[in-house]
Design an enzyme around this catalytic site. Structure first.
Site, PDB file in Angstrom:
ATOM      1  N   TYR A  23      11.250   4.710 -13.152  1.00 58.61           N
ATOM      2  CA  TYR A  23      11.870   5.571 -12.140  1.00 58.61           C
ATOM      3  C   TYR A  23      13.231   6.046 -12.628  1.00 58.61           C
ATOM      4  CZ  TYR A  23      14.261   6.664  -7.696  1.00 58.61           C
ATOM      5  OH  TYR A  23      14.993   7.260  -6.699  1.00 58.61           O
ATOM      6  N   SER A  71       5.331   1.708   3.543  1.00 63.51           N
ATOM      7  CA  SER A  71       6.708   1.416   3.934  1.00 63.51           C
ATOM      8  C   SER A  71       6.843   0.555   5.179  1.00 63.51           C
ATOM      9  CB  SER A  71       7.516   2.706   4.101  1.00 63.51           C
ATOM     10  OG  SER A  71       8.870   2.426   3.879  1.00 63.51           O
ATOM     11  N   ALA A 108       0.815  -1.215   0.000  1.00 62.43           N
ATOM     12  CA  ALA A 108       0.000   0.000   0.000  1.00 62.43           C
ATOM     13  C   ALA A 108       0.850   1.267   0.000  1.00 62.43           C
ATOM     14  CB  ALA A 108      -0.930   0.000   1.211  1.00 62.43           C
ATOM     15  N   SER A 146       8.832  -1.941   5.302  1.00 63.44           N
ATOM     16  CA  SER A 146      10.256  -2.261   5.455  1.00 63.44           C
ATOM     17  C   SER A 146      10.961  -1.214   6.311  1.00 63.44           C
ATOM     18  CB  SER A 146      10.938  -2.392   4.086  1.00 63.44           C
ATOM     19  OG  SER A 146      10.837  -1.194   3.352  1.00 63.44           O
ATOM     20  N   ASP A 174      11.451   7.496   4.028  1.00 63.43           N
ATOM     21  CA  ASP A 174      10.665   6.480   4.740  1.00 63.43           C
ATOM     22  C   ASP A 174      11.202   6.245   6.144  1.00 63.43           C
ATOM     23  OD1 ASP A 174       9.334   6.344   2.371  1.00 63.43           O
ATOM     24  OD2 ASP A 174       9.985   4.322   1.849  1.00 63.43           O
TER      25      ASP A 174
END
Length: 384
Positions: free
Chosen positions: A221, A124, A121, A126, A171
């Protein structure tokens, strides 16, 4: 995440003993997408979903780790050659190694952890995992404590060196530095940050997850990053002081329009405007002007869809439904090509919006989107 669930599994797997419990959150980013590698600003906040881990030194030279969600147990040593095969365990191993590199005398420990960050989603999970263990190991083994910024860098370095992801700092920064009721503007060039109040009493923040992920993300990216660098090089010929698109304005960009490709021009136009939008949103929040915040979110979505071209059909559809329902602000959140929209919704429109978006999305795409309410919450901390 319920501490008692984690504690009960820890007791079960590690001989009835208990340790210390730590937590770190996932994050949202209200505005400021693809600005980090252009030296600009991001504007994240920690959320009320994250990772909880129980940890206890075991007097050995190895880590014994149990993932409650995956029902998987792994043991590994603390030397570079001891890297585990399980991808989830590499995050914990990487944090151990990065802490050791920074002078923290990490010893073996037992641990069990679980999380409630929705996978895929864009919140983050991780970073939440890395921040939890960086904070915990600093607390448990750090005679000379390292500061919170270095803890965020530990998580980033773990991604780079042990998980193969060349991510920015946002993040991990948001997970470590999160503050209830506040968003954070991080200057990705200077690493200076500032808290801004985010207490929208008449509004709710809602993620609508398309449950779609297109495979273009990594190659796209890299192409967009290259576009930005191409424009910077062109502008540098007359403005040698320029280092990032952050240093440029539309006048500079228009001056090199004939020298760069149409595609590169559009990418740079989006970034220059997005960096300004972050500043505009901060100003609006200081006035509690959530209508302007919402307008800027819609502008970001348009830019990501039409100029940066990192949206997709499903996300554009979710954005259109939000607009049709009178939602104050809506945009794609994260790198793009799938995932979520983030929506600023007036309380009285919430139920209608959720029912309408589920109904219309399911009718068009054959599956229902997932909906996550988010509350801005605190960062890494010890629970008990």
């Amino acid at each position: 995440m319920d501490i008692e669930v984690v504690r009960s599994r820890f007791i079960k797997h590690f001989d009835g003993t208990t340790g210390s419990v730590y937590a770190s959150p996932g994050r949202i980013n209200l505005i400021g997408e693809h600005t980090d590698y252009n030296g600009g600003f991001v504007f994240p906040g920690a959320v009320d979903k994250g990772i909880v881990a129980e940890i206890k030194p075991n007097g050995k030279d190895k880590v014994c780790a149990y993932s409650i969600d995956l029902k998987d147990y792994v043991e590994f040593g603390l030397n570079e050659e001891d890297a585990p095969n399980a991808s989830w365990a590499r995050y914990i191993f990487g944090v151990c190694r990065e802490m050791i590199k920074r002078g923290v005398d990490v010893k073996g420990f037992n641990t069990a952890f679980a999380g409630d960050v929705p996978l895929g989603a864009g919140m983050s999970s991780s970073a939440a995992l890395e921040s939890t263990y960086a904070y915990a190991l600093n607390d448990l083994f750090g005679d000379n404590k390292i500061d919170k910024f270095e803890l965020a860098k530990v998580g980033q370095a773990t991604e780079h060196n042990y998980c193969g992801v060349k991510c920015g700092i946002m993040d991990q920064f948001a997970s470590v530095f999160g503050k209830e009721g506040s968003l954070m503007r991080l200057d990705c060039r200077s690493m200076e940050y500032q808290y801004f109040p985010f207490k929208p009493e008449e509004y709710r923040l809602v993620l609508v997850d398309s449950v779609v992920k297109h495979e273009l993300a990594s190659s796209a990216y890299n192409k967009r990053r290259q576009s930005c660098e191409n424009v910077v090089e062109a502008i540098k010929k007359t403005h040698p002081e320029v280092e990032f698109l952050r240093d440029c304005n539309m006048e500079m960009l228009n001056a090199v329009k004939a020298e760069v490709s149409e595609e590169d021009y559009k990418r740079a136009e989006y970034v220059i405007e997005e960096i300004q939008r972050v500043i505009d949103v901060c100003d609006a929040l200081e006035r509690s002007d959530y209508e302007t915040v919402g307008q800027k979110m819609y502008e970001t979505h348009y830019g990501m869809s039409k100029l940066y071209e990192v949206s997709c059909e499903e996300l554009d559809f979710l954005n259109d439904v939000a607009f049709d329902c009178g939602v104050t602000g809506s945009r794609v959140m994260g790198g793009g090509f799938g995932g979520c929209t983030i929506n600023l919704v007036k309380n009285e429109l919430y139920e209608t919006f959720i029912s309408t978006v589920k109904e219309r999305f399911t009718a068009k795409y054959g599956h229902s989107p997932k909906v996550y309410d988010v509350v801005i919450s605190d960062g890494s901390r010890k629970l008990c």
